[in-house]
Design an enzyme around this catalytic site. Structure first.
Site, PDB file in Angstrom:
ATOM      1  N   LYS A 111       0.861  -1.197   0.000  1.00  0.00           N
ATOM      2  CA  LYS A 111       0.000   0.000   0.000  1.00  0.00           C
ATOM      3  C   LYS A 111       0.885   1.231   0.000  1.00  0.00           C
ATOM      4  CE  LYS A 111      -4.417   1.028   0.182  1.00  0.00           C
ATOM      5  NZ  LYS A 111      -5.578   0.223  -0.247  1.00  0.00           N
TER       6      LYS A 111
ATOM      7  N   ASP B 147      -7.084   4.352  -4.373  1.00  0.00           N
ATOM      8  CA  ASP B 147      -7.746   4.222  -3.064  1.00  0.00           C
ATOM      9  C   ASP B 147      -8.344   5.601  -2.816  1.00  0.00           C
ATOM     10  OD1 ASP B 147      -7.846   2.183  -0.618  1.00  0.00           O
ATOM     11  OD2 ASP B 147      -7.553   4.158   0.261  1.00  0.00           O
TER      12      ASP B 147
END
Ligand code: NDP
Ligand code: 2IT
Length: 444
Positions: free
Chosen positions: A126, A166
């Site tokens: 991430k 995201d």
């Protein structure tokens, strides 16, 4: 807390002080793994948990850029490459002012198990930055993305690490990021990012995938419990990418979605949310959700209100982490909620999850229910490798199959470990086992 996991939690807290979201994510997973670790001593003896809670690599970098007034701005960028046991690191990028290493690590840790559940060969990672896209011009967003990629490009690649979107990162940002990657590398390696535009390597249905996937998972969960989505009253937090397409698919199955929100407040439309209006406000105009009441005067807007005070049958938190705390969970339960489908990552606090479980609420856990986005990203990677594109129908059918399979996997694992209907435990256990076995096979 069981002594078998206590020492790991202590390590995490000591080594990562102040990173509360990361502590929370680890605690939730490890609590589910107690029966697995009691049964499989080999995982304990081979330090599998110690290795899982320490990212393989974490990168922090400066992102200098110039705003429209010619002033120099500096943000902080991150990429955490958490675990590569089953494939290249894969996971989104979040641009939001709240981003710091603790948020990126919690998201990266969750991503390991989520990606494992998809059944596809992707590891966990991430990234993101504390950049706030709100109020920035198109050109400012472009310059920021270019500077961010100028550093990130040296750490990623189609077989190394494949970022995507995201919060705050959608198709527009992926475009600017890819443009800069291509310029620096001098080749068209579009497998390096997913969520791309359809004309240059993006997959059909990737935009819709996370939201649709949540509803496919919830559909299966309800079916296994003799329920359906049809005619149910649904409340959705958020009004971004995930919320919009969860709403679209819930409406397709005959649900009545009555409320959506953003970080300023919520809209309540008892006649049912008109999604075309939400899409226009959010996807085209990039404005606030309160605009909705200008088009539908029967609806009301509540500034700063808690959306979970609205009575509903099914709650779909699709905004951000820790959106449902114990108080909100209790309110939902008192108002008769019977199912919760987690669209956001870690939207329920540990106390909220415990309350839902105590009250036999059907809970579709984030790392299973929202896995449709990353699964479709992996389908995008496959199409890029083959230099072919599947039709929307083909991708959607694969997504549906993957989500149905994830539900079955969670259901089976929860039963095998004596916790039927505990899909939180089922998801954590099944996601963990595949990664742990791969780590065992590959040696220390
Ligand atoms: P978007 O940026 O498209 O939308 C985010 C939405 O959540 C907005 O409505 C935003 O409101 C709201 N929100 C964000 N932060 C906060 C906050 N601190 N407090 C209140 N509301 C907030 O992001 P996505 O829809 O892509 O992501 C939503 C969630 O889904 C995130 O948890 C993400 O990690 C998760 N997710 C996303 C996937 C994807 O494919 N995009 C895949 C799997 C999970 P505002 O505009 O006011 O900020
Ligand atoms: O949380 C997530 O799974 C995402 N933001 C999507 C990641 C991806 O690589 O598509």
């Amino acid at each position: 807390m069981s002594p078998i996991i206590e020492k790991y939690i202590e390590i995490v807290k000591k080594r990562n002080p102040g990173e509360i979201e990361f502590h929370e994510a680890v605690e939730e997973v490890l609590e589910s793994l107690v029966p697995v670790l009691e049964k499989h001593h080999e995982f304990v003896e081979n330090g599998i948990i110690e290795r899982l809670i320490e990212p393989e690599r974490q990168i922090t970098f400066a992102v200098p850029w110039i705003d429209d007034n010619g002033k120099v701005q500096v943000n902080r960028g991150f990429r955490v490459q958490f675990n590569s046991a089953i494939g290249p690191y894969k996971g989104g990028l979040r641009f939001h002012p709240s981003v710091y290493i603790g948020i990126i690590k919690f998201l990266g840790f969750e991503q390991i198990f989520k990606n494992s559940l998809t059944g596809l060969p992707i590891g966990g990672g991430k990234g993101g930055a504390d950049f706030d896209p709100k109020g920035k011009s198109e050109r400012e967003v472009m310059r920021f993305c270019q500077s961010f990629m100028t550093e990130l490009q040296r750490h990623i690649g189609p077989d190394i690490d494949v970022p995507a979107g995201d919060i705050g990162v959608g198709g527009r940002e992926i475009g600017y990021l890819f443009g800069q990657y291509k310029r620096i590398k001098g080749n068209f390696q579009n497998g390096v990012l997913t969520g791309k535009g359809i004309g240059w390597g993006g997959s059909l249905v990737r935009t819709q995938a996370t939201g649709y996937g949540i509803i496919y998972f919830v559909r299966e969960m309800l079916k296994a419990n003799n329920e359906t989505i049809k005619n149910k009253k649904v409340v959705i937090s958020g009004s971004g990418n995930v919320a919009i397409y969860a709403c679209e698919k819930a409406q397709y199955y005959g649900a009545k979605v009555v409320a959506m929100s953003d970080s300023n407040g919520y809209i309540l439309d008892e006649d049912g949310i008109k999604l075309d209006t939400v899409k226009k406000i959010k996807e085209v105009e990039r404005k606030r959700i309160k605009e909705y009441v200008k088009y539908h005067t029967n609806a009301k807007y509540v500034e700063g209100g808690c959306i979970w005070e609205i009575p509903c049958d099914i709650a779909l938190p699709c905004a951000t982490q820790n959106d449902i705390n114990a108080e909100s969970a209790q309110k939902l339960i008192d108002n008769g909620v019977f199912a919760v489908g987690e669209g956001a990552n870690m939207p329920s606090t540990i106390e909220a999850i415990k309350l839902f479980q105590k009250n036999n609420i059907l809970l579709a856990p984030a790392k299973a229910a929202n896995a449709g986005g990353v699964a479709t990203s992996a389908l995008e990677m496959s199409q890029n490798s083959m230099r072919l594109s599947w039709t929307a129908e083909e991708v959607d059918a694969k997504l549906d199959g993957i989500m149905t399979n994830i539900f079955k996997t969670c259901d089976k694992a929860s039963k095998e470990y004596g916790m039927p209907k505990n899909y939180v435990a089922g998801a954590n256990i099944a996601g963990f086992l595949k990664v742990a076995n791969a780590m065992m096979a590959q040696g220390v």
